[in-house]
Design an enzyme around this catalytic site. Structure first.
Site, PDB file in Angstrom:
ATOM      1  N   SER A 124       0.832  -1.203   0.000  1.00 51.11           N
ATOM      2  CA  SER A 124       0.000   0.000   0.000  1.00 51.11           C
ATOM      3  C   SER A 124       0.867   1.253   0.000  1.00 51.11           C
ATOM      4  O   SER A 124       1.953   1.271   0.576  1.00 51.11           O
ATOM      5  CB  SER A 124      -0.897   0.005   1.255  1.00 51.11           C
ATOM      6  OG  SER A 124      -1.512   1.262   1.431  1.00 51.11           O
ATOM      7  N   TYR A 148      -1.216   0.057  10.397  1.00 53.48           N
ATOM      8  CA  TYR A 148      -1.521  -0.646   9.139  1.00 53.48           C
ATOM      9  C   TYR A 148      -0.353  -0.480   8.149  1.00 53.48           C
ATOM     10  O   TYR A 148       0.170  -1.462   7.622  1.00 53.48           O
ATOM     11  CB  TYR A 148      -2.820  -0.110   8.525  1.00 53.48           C
ATOM     12  CG  TYR A 148      -3.016  -0.517   7.091  1.00 53.48           C
ATOM     13  CD1 TYR A 148      -2.787   0.385   6.056  1.00 53.48           C
ATOM     14  CD2 TYR A 148      -3.376  -1.817   6.771  1.00 53.48           C
ATOM     15  CE1 TYR A 148      -2.930   0.006   4.731  1.00 53.48           C
ATOM     16  CE2 TYR A 148      -3.532  -2.207   5.449  1.00 53.48           C
ATOM     17  CZ  TYR A 148      -3.301  -1.292   4.432  1.00 53.48           C
ATOM     18  OH  TYR A 148      -3.442  -1.680   3.136  1.00 53.48           O
ATOM     19  N   LYS A 152       2.501  -3.280   6.547  1.00 49.45           N
ATOM     20  CA  LYS A 152       2.752  -3.471   5.112  1.00 49.45           C
ATOM     21  C   LYS A 152       4.247  -3.315   4.827  1.00 49.45           C
ATOM     22  O   LYS A 152       4.848  -4.105   4.091  1.00 49.45           O
ATOM     23  CB  LYS A 152       1.942  -2.467   4.289  1.00 49.45           C
ATOM     24  CG  LYS A 152       0.440  -2.748   4.253  1.00 49.45           C
ATOM     25  CD  LYS A 152       0.128  -4.101   3.614  1.00 49.45           C
ATOM     26  CE  LYS A 152      -1.349  -4.342   3.435  1.00 49.45           C
ATOM     27  NZ  LYS A 152      -1.666  -5.627   2.788  1.00 49.45           N
ATOM     28  N   ARG A 230      -6.523  12.321  -3.973  1.00 50.45           N
ATOM     29  CA  ARG A 230      -6.007  10.959  -3.995  1.00 50.45           C
ATOM     30  C   ARG A 230      -5.831  10.467  -5.424  1.00 50.45           C
ATOM     31  O   ARG A 230      -6.421  11.019  -6.361  1.00 50.45           O
ATOM     32  CB  ARG A 230      -6.978  10.002  -3.262  1.00 50.45           C
ATOM     33  CG  ARG A 230      -7.144  10.298  -1.784  1.00 50.45           C
ATOM     34  CD  ARG A 230      -5.898  10.004  -0.995  1.00 50.45           C
ATOM     35  NE  ARG A 230      -6.100  10.179   0.432  1.00 50.45           N
ATOM     36  CZ  ARG A 230      -5.967  11.326   1.094  1.00 50.45           C
ATOM     37  NH1 ARG A 230      -5.626  12.432   0.427  1.00 50.45           N
ATOM     38  NH2 ARG A 230      -6.151  11.379   2.402  1.00 50.45           N
TER      39      ARG A 230
HETATM   40  C1  WQD Z   1     -10.186   9.290   0.403  1.00 57.16           C
HETATM   41  C2  WQD Z   1     -10.547  10.760   0.585  1.00 57.16           C
HETATM   42  C3  WQD Z   1     -11.009  11.383   2.860  1.00 57.16           C
HETATM   43  C4  WQD Z   1     -14.704   9.040   3.235  1.00 57.16           C
HETATM   44  C5  WQD Z   1      -7.356   4.438   2.651  1.00 57.16           C
HETATM   45  C6  WQD Z   1      -6.207   3.744   3.285  1.00 57.16           C
HETATM   46  C7  WQD Z   1      -5.329   3.152   2.219  1.00 57.16           C
HETATM   47  C8  WQD Z   1      -6.143   2.280   1.322  1.00 57.16           C
HETATM   48  C9  WQD Z   1      -7.296   3.070   0.708  1.00 57.16           C
HETATM   49  C10 WQD Z   1      -5.917   0.015   2.069  1.00 57.16           C
HETATM   50  C11 WQD Z   1      -9.893  11.386   1.814  1.00 57.16           C
HETATM   51  C12 WQD Z   1     -12.253  11.549   1.981  1.00 57.16           C
HETATM   52  C13 WQD Z   1     -13.528   9.609   2.765  1.00 57.16           C
HETATM   53  C14 WQD Z   1     -15.833   9.865   3.473  1.00 57.16           C
HETATM   54  C15 WQD Z   1     -14.566  11.772   2.766  1.00 57.16           C
HETATM   55  N1  WQD Z   1      -6.627   1.167   2.039  1.00 57.16           N
HETATM   56  N2  WQD Z   1     -13.477  10.948   2.544  1.00 57.16           N
HETATM   57  N3  WQD Z   1     -15.727  11.212   3.235  1.00 57.16           N
HETATM   58  O1  WQD Z   1      -7.869   7.366   3.391  1.00 57.16           O
HETATM   59  O2  WQD Z   1      -6.937   7.844   1.047  1.00 57.16           O
HETATM   60  O3  WQD Z   1      -6.871   5.529   1.920  1.00 57.16           O
HETATM   61  O4  WQD Z   1      -8.067   3.575   1.798  1.00 57.16           O
HETATM   62  O5  WQD Z   1      -4.936  -0.284   1.418  1.00 57.16           O
HETATM   63  O6  WQD Z   1      -4.304   2.411   2.827  1.00 57.16           O
HETATM   64  O7  WQD Z   1      -5.453   4.689   4.008  1.00 57.16           O
HETATM   65  O8  WQD Z   1      -9.054   6.531   1.301  1.00 57.16           O
HETATM   66  O9  WQD Z   1     -11.397   6.548   0.579  1.00 57.16           O
HETATM   67  O10 WQD Z   1     -10.878   6.615   3.068  1.00 57.16           O
HETATM   68  O11 WQD Z   1     -10.443   8.629   1.653  1.00 57.16           O
HETATM   69  O12 WQD Z   1     -14.512  13.014   2.572  1.00 57.16           O
HETATM   70  O13 WQD Z   1     -16.941   9.422   3.915  1.00 57.16           O
HETATM   71  O14 WQD Z   1     -11.947  10.870   0.787  1.00 57.16           O
HETATM   72  O15 WQD Z   1     -10.889  12.459   3.774  1.00 57.16           O
HETATM   73  O16 WQD Z   1      -9.560  12.732   1.497  1.00 57.16           O
HETATM   74  P1  WQD Z   1      -7.657   6.936   1.979  1.00 57.16           P
HETATM   75  P2  WQD Z   1     -10.519   7.029   1.679  1.00 57.16           P
END
Ligand code: WQD
Length: 341
Positions: A124, A148, A152, A230
């Site tokens: 990751s 986490y 990894k 992202r």
């Molecule tokens: C993306 C963006 C949130 C939910 C995580 C893990 C990573 C991988 C993928 C395992 C951010 C915003 C989110 C919501 C929002 N997992 N958001 N409202 O945190 O980049 O990555 O998942 O491998 O290791 O860290 O992904 O989809 O949670 O968030 O505004 O209800 O969406 O703040 O900016 P993240 P995410």
């Protein structure tokens, strides 16, 4: 080749199975179904019109692993089985080390005993931690900021030492950015247990009426529109990267880590807007405080994977949103009882 896929009943595992089977590989799946779905595997068999063995068990169980290697003699392993929620890893780090690191150690012990020398590991981008520069390339310092990510990175180090101990072993760690989307058929997709942590499943569940409103965690970041940025990658592009890695493992030396992303960032608002365009309607959203631990922005430099794997992410954000919606609208409760067969 016969491939062992650990965690094959999960979101990325099930999509990788479809691509592996379509590429002519035979597979055997090991899954404890703690987060994966038997229904997903049934649908993979339907989609691929291919049968495959399924062994129910935990990757930490050496006796199950040894029997599986003796019975099926896989030539290589794709290792997905593990825990993957950042927030949960902060609350319960021991479980994350036990499953993610301990499970990988048991797997490598069983592989060593069975002389199975090739593995592709589900890593990751979380291994990088706070960006010192962007886009992240594989030379970026690895300073994970949560348990986490630390598990990894620990497994990547383990793979490096395991490969160094015997020249014929080779391993590739694929550092995923943000996997989203679903198989275009809508038959399989992302079905998180409980309230989704991740953005795309929350958007899709809001669109189908399972969630009342989507909270945007912060709109005051230093990004184009203030919301988090992202590198979202279609899960089928990600699955294809695994097959490309498996088929090139032999040409690789020892352990290699590769970024698997598109190289482009999208903000929360941009992804929501893309999904709304697919839907033809607006979604109910509200601005909420920042989520603890969130980084403002990160995205990949995928050029090393593009070169080493002769692979490149091809699907667009529109594909990601359309396929997510096809899956969620046809399966409002995921793989539960109301899924449309
Ligand atoms: C993306 C963006 C949130 C939910 C995580 C893990 C990573 C991988 C993928 C395992 C951010 C915003 C989110 C919501 C929002 N997992 N958001 N409202 O945190 O980049 O990555 O998942 O491998 O290791 O860290 O992904 O989809 O949670 O968030 O505004 O209800 O969406 O703040 O900016 P993240 P995410």
């Amino acid at each position: 080749m016969k491939i062992l896929v650990t965690g094959g009943a999960g979101y990325i595992g099930s999509h990788t199975l479809v691509v592996l089977l379509a590429a002519g590989h035979d597979v055997v799946v090991l899954d404890n179904f703690s987060n994966g779905s038997r229904e997903a595997l049934r649908r993979v068999q339907q989609l691929s019109n291919r049968d495959f063995n399924v062994v129910e068990g935990d990757v930490r169980d050496r006796s199950i692993l040894d029997r599986l290697f003796a019975d099926h003699e896989p030539a290589a392993v794709v290792h997905f089985a593990g825990l993957k929620a950042v927030g949960e890893s902060v609350e319960d780090p021991l479980s994350y080390y036990d499953v993610n690191v301990g499970g990988s150690m048991r797997l490598l012990e069983a592989m060593s005993k069975a002389s199975c020398k090739r593995i592709v590991f589900s890593s990751s981008a979380t291994v990088y931690g706070t960006p010192e520069y962007l886009p992240y390339d594989e030379d970026h310092p690895t300073r994970p900021v949560n348990p986490y990510g630390r598990t990894k990175l620990a497994v990547e180090e383990l793979l490096g030492d395991w490969c160094a101990a015997s020249p014929s072993r080779c391993a590739i760690s694929l550092r995923y950015f943000n996997p989203v989307g679903a198989h275009p058929s809508g038959r399989i997709g992302e079905d998180p247990k409980g309230i989704p942590n991740n953005l795309m499943p929350y958007i899709a569940q809001t669109a189908v009426g399972r969630r009342e409103r989507l909270q945007i965690f912060g709109d005051d970041y230093d990004t184009r529109d203030g919301t988090g940025e992202r590198d979202y990658i279609h899960v089928i592009d990600l699955a294809e990267a695994h097959v490309a890695a498996l088929e090139r493992l032999e040409n690789m030396s020892a352990h290699t880590a590769l970024n698997i992303g598109t190289g482009s960032g999208m903000t929360v608002k941009e992804l929501i807007g893309c999904f709304e365009n697919i839907l033809g309607r607006k979604l109910p959203t509200s601005i909420a405080p920042r989520r603890e631990g969130d980084l403002p922005s990160f995205y990949a430099n995928p050029s090393r994977a593009n070169e080493a794997l002769d692979w490149k992410a091809r699907r667009s954000p529109e594909d990601m949103c359309r396929d997510s919606w096809t899956w969620q609208s046809r399966n409002p409760e995921g793989f539960g009882p109301t899924a449309i067969d």
